[in-house]
Design an enzyme around this catalytic site. Structure first.
Site, short mmCIF file in Angstrom:
data_model
loop_
_atom_site.label_atom_id
_atom_site.label_comp_id
_atom_site.label_asym_id
_atom_site.label_seq_id
_atom_site.Cartn_x
_atom_site.Cartn_y
_atom_site.Cartn_z
N SER A 137 -17.61 -2.75 -64.57
CA SER A 137 -16.97 -2.96 -66.57
C SER A 137 -16.39 -4.19 -66.38
O SER A 137 -15.92 -4.63 -65.49
CB SER A 137 -17.00 -1.75 -67.04
OG SER A 137 -16.29 -1.89 -68.50
N TYR A 150 -11.62 5.93 -67.35
CA TYR A 150 -12.96 4.92 -67.73
C TYR A 150 -12.50 3.81 -66.63
O TYR A 150 -13.39 3.63 -66.25
CB TYR A 150 -13.87 5.15 -69.42
CG TYR A 150 -14.79 3.54 -68.41
CD1 TYR A 150 -16.32 4.27 -68.55
CD2 TYR A 150 -14.42 2.86 -69.12
CE1 TYR A 150 -16.97 3.22 -69.11
CE2 TYR A 150 -15.20 1.38 -69.17
CZ TYR A 150 -16.90 1.68 -68.83
OH TYR A 150 -18.32 1.09 -69.01
#
Length: 254
Positions: A137, A150
């Protein structure tokens, strides 16, 4: 990586980026197997894409991962591409002292790909040509304070991918990392799917497929919209960008 003629396993392949990648590779003539926890979602995806296969996978359960790997190798002996896409993204309040979300996020986003990769690596090494693809990400490089674990797992996946690539450099297995920006999916709920600030999913997938095909020697698949996050630290602008980015995300949510 050739974008045709492969047998491709995609975890988290029933929705979001995983499903969109599955459909894109399926349209290019690859045999695609999608994996996930919900049979209904897998069935919906395969029904919409005749010829696509599916298999249930609980990515949090080490024993289930081992059983799944044996099943996939048995049913799809030509398997030569694995895309580690399954993941969860949940807000956390670090002031609460709770760790349930952090632990499940680490188990799914980090231990899951590591365990599945370990269970499949011998099979991949035996193929004439194989590819492992991780999905990290932009938040691996520019953390969103709302989702600290995350972001930490995606930074860890980036690090793991670099080490994996180096260890496999003299083998038949190549290693790629797809680095998504903020994309219109349901990863954090319905709002994200319709958020005009997020990159449309179809545009993201089209750019990813073009990059994979046109940059055969690339290690990271970086669409243009993720580059400000990816290179913020290298540009020397991390601190200012971090505050601006997080302040803006808090403003949008409130």
């Amino acid at each position: 990586m050739d974008i045709k003629g492969n047998t491709i396993l995609i975890t988290g392949g029933g929705s979001g980026i995983g499903r969109a990648l599955a459909e894109a590779f399926h349209a290019h003539g690859n045999q695609v197997i999608i994996a996930g926890r919900r049979q209904s979602v897998l069935d919906e995806t395969t029904a919409a894409n005749p010829g696509m296969a599916s298999a249930l996978l609980d990515i949090e359960d080490p024993a289930a991962i081992m059983r799944f790997a044996e099943q996939v190798k048995r049913e799809h002996p030509a398997l030569n591409v694995v895309i580690h896409n399954a993941g969860i993204m949940r807000p956390e309040d670090t002031k609460s002292g709770a760790t349930d979300t952090a632990e499940s996020t680490i188990t799914t986003n980090l231990l899951g790909p590591i365990r599945l990769n370990a269970a499949l690596i011998d099979h991949l090494l035996a193929q004439p040509k194989a590819t492992v693809i991780t999905v990290s990400s932009g938040l691996a490089f520019m953390p969103l304070s709302l989702t600290p674990t995350y972001c930490a797992t995606k930074a860890a996946i980036h690090s793991y991918t670099n080490s994996l690539r180096y260890q496999l450099k003299d083998t038949s297995v190549t290693v790629l990392e797809i680095v998504p920006p903020y994309v219109q999916t349901e990863l954090m709920g319905e709002h994200q799917k319709n958020d005009p600030h997020a990159m449309p999913l179809d545009e993201f997938i089209a750019e990813v497929m073009t990059l994979i095909e046109s940059q055969p020697d690339a290690h990271e698949i970086l669409v243009e919209r993720v580059k400000p996050l990816r290179f913020a630290e290298a540009s020397g602008k991390f601190d200012g960008f971090f505050k601006q980015f997080n302040d803006e995300m808090v403003r949008q949510r409130t």
